[in-house]
Structures are given as C-alpha cells and as structure tokens.
Design an enzyme around this catalytic site. Structure first.
Site, mmCIF file in Angstrom:
data_model
loop_
_atom_site.group_PDB
_atom_site.id
_atom_site.type_symbol
_atom_site.label_atom_id
_atom_site.label_comp_id
_atom_site.label_asym_id
_atom_site.label_seq_id
_atom_site.Cartn_x
_atom_site.Cartn_y
_atom_site.Cartn_z
ATOM 1 C CE LYS A 71 -17.627 38.007 -23.868
ATOM 2 N NZ LYS A 71 -18.552 36.952 -23.286
ATOM 3 N NE ARG A 72 -10.892 29.766 -23.290
ATOM 4 C CZ ARG A 72 -10.804 29.887 -22.051
ATOM 5 N NH1 ARG A 72 -10.439 30.956 -21.438
ATOM 6 N NH2 ARG A 72 -10.916 28.711 -21.482
#
Length: 272
Positions: A95-96
């Site tokens: 989930k960057r």
C-alpha cells in the site's frame, strides 16, 4: 511475461480465482516451526507447498514481516515461490504512496529487492505518485479503490464530481492505465459496488479482500465482479487458510481450506 499475462495463465492452469494471503503473525505460529532459525519462512514454505495447486496467486503483507525485522524471510518466501511455483505470481501488499523519488524507491523495493510481480499502492496523493510503479511495464500495480474495512466509507463513499470517490478512482484508473498493468482493490464487503466498478473498468482485474474473516460473501462478489469469461478476480483469503490449524498438521489443514474455498468459488462460478 507481464503480470497480467502471468495472472491469466494462472487462472487457466489452476482453474482458481483464489489468492492466498501470506500474513504470518509470529505470535500465532504453530510450535512445529518455532524452533527453526527462520520460523516465518518455514511456516510460509510449508503453507505454499500445500496451497499452490489451489490458488492463482500469493499475497504477502509486508507489515507482518517488517514488524518482526523479518524482511529477509519475506525475500526468502518470494524467492521460494519463484523457484518452486513460478506459475503463481506474487502480489506484495505494501500500500505504498508517496511523491517523486520516494515513490521510485518504494517501486525499487517492491520489484527489485523483493522480486514481487505486483504491488498494492495508495492513490490518495494523485496519479504522479503511481507513475514510478507504472513504469515497470511487466509488473502489476494494484490501486486501492473500495477497501473492505468498515471505516472506508468515511472517505471512499463521499461524493466526488457526482459519484463516490471510490468510483472516481476506478474511472481515473483507466486514464492511468496506459501500459495495461493496473488492477484495483475492491472489498468483498461491498458487492454491489464491485458491480458498479466492474461496469466502469471493463475487464480490469480486481483484487478482492474481505471474504471470510471480514464477512464478505462469495456469491455477491462473483455475481458482480466476474468478467465475461468468468475470471477477472483474485479473491483473497489469509487467516481462514493459513490458520486453519495450529497443530503439526497446519500446512495440510491450510491446503484443505484452500481447496475447499476454491471449490466453493468454482461451484458459484458454474451456477452463474
């Protein structure tokens, strides 16, 4: 071979839409692996061997490794899949989302350090933050769209130019998808919205968390999310599979749980 090509091949060869989440909590691991020098890797390795025949891909969640300074065991896990089950692509759930050079480093981490085939990303800061990931044309970029958690409606359901924000993200993903390597996260807990998002994005693959422990139902997901060829989905299950048993039979129990869920998915697919 690109991630999308890998995924399509995996759907065909495995006859499965199941994604197995590798979220090993060191506090929950069975005693059978705790004496190992690399208990997380040993746990994963045995789970992978028992479940690979029943899934289309694997999805390790990076927090379960970083929290225990076990990034090396994450690298080992992905390498093991590549060496022993190369037909099953790996999605790194990280989930960057950040700007410029920082996003570039996150992309390098996911694709070069860990060797993942795809990574989850957060689009909140805009399309330019996704570009460093999208430039890896052979890799998949899985954009958070309508997540499965109860609090997601606080923002994702807000009106944005006449549609919910999540639907706006789905619509915008078509503009971002110039290389054809974008997918979306759409939670099983909102099956009707999966249908609306499917209408917006056509055959774009959807990663669907929230089945099982979070209460999402299979029929609603499949009725709303399948593409014309009855694929298009990666239905993730983590806890329901990897913790099917905490005894010495943990790996075999995980394999049985994966096979059962695969069969349940396929029974609904066949009925639709």
């Amino acid at each position: 071979m690109s991630f999308i090509e890998q995924l399509k091949a995996a759907w065909r060869h495995s006859n499965s839409l199941l994604c197995v989440g590798l979220d090993p909590d060191l506090r929950k691991l069975p005693s059978a692996v705790l004496s190992s020098q690399s208990p997380i890797y040993e746990f994963n390795r045995r789970i992978i061997d028992q479940t690979a025949a029943h899934c289309c891909c694997f999805k390790p969640q990076i927090a379960y490794y970083a929290a225990h300074a076990a990034e090396a065991q994450l690298e080992q896990t992905i390498r093991y899949i590549k060496d022993n089950h190369p037909e099953r692509p790996v999605i790194l759930d990280a989930k960057r989302g950040d700007i410029g050079a920082t996003a570039g480093m996150y992309a390098l981490e996911a694709f070069s350090r860990y060797g993942a085939d795809a990574v989850t990303v957060n689009p909140y800061m805009g399309g330019d933050t996704l570009q460093p990931f999208l430039e890896y044309a052979d890799k998949g970029v899985v954009v958070l769209c309508r997540t499965s958690n109860a609090g997601s409606s606080e923002f994702q359901a807000l009106d944005c130019a006449g549609m919910p924000l999540a639907h706006r993200v789905a619509q915008q993903s078509l503009a971002w998808n110039t290389l054809g390597n974008i997918m979306l996260v759409t939670g099983a807990t909102y099956p009707d919205e999966i249908g609306e998002i499917r209408k917006l994005v056509g055959d774009m693959p959807l990663l669907v968390p929230g089945v099982g422990a979070q209460g999402g139902g299979l029929r609603g997901v499949l009725e709303n999310g399948l593409t014309g060829d009855k694929t298009g989905l990666m239905i993730n299950s983590s806890r329901g599979i990897i913790y099917a048993s905490n005894g010495d039979d943990f790996a075999e129990a995980a394999g049985s749980a994966a096979r059962q869920l695969k069969d349940e998915i396929n029974a609904v697919r066949a009925a639709l």
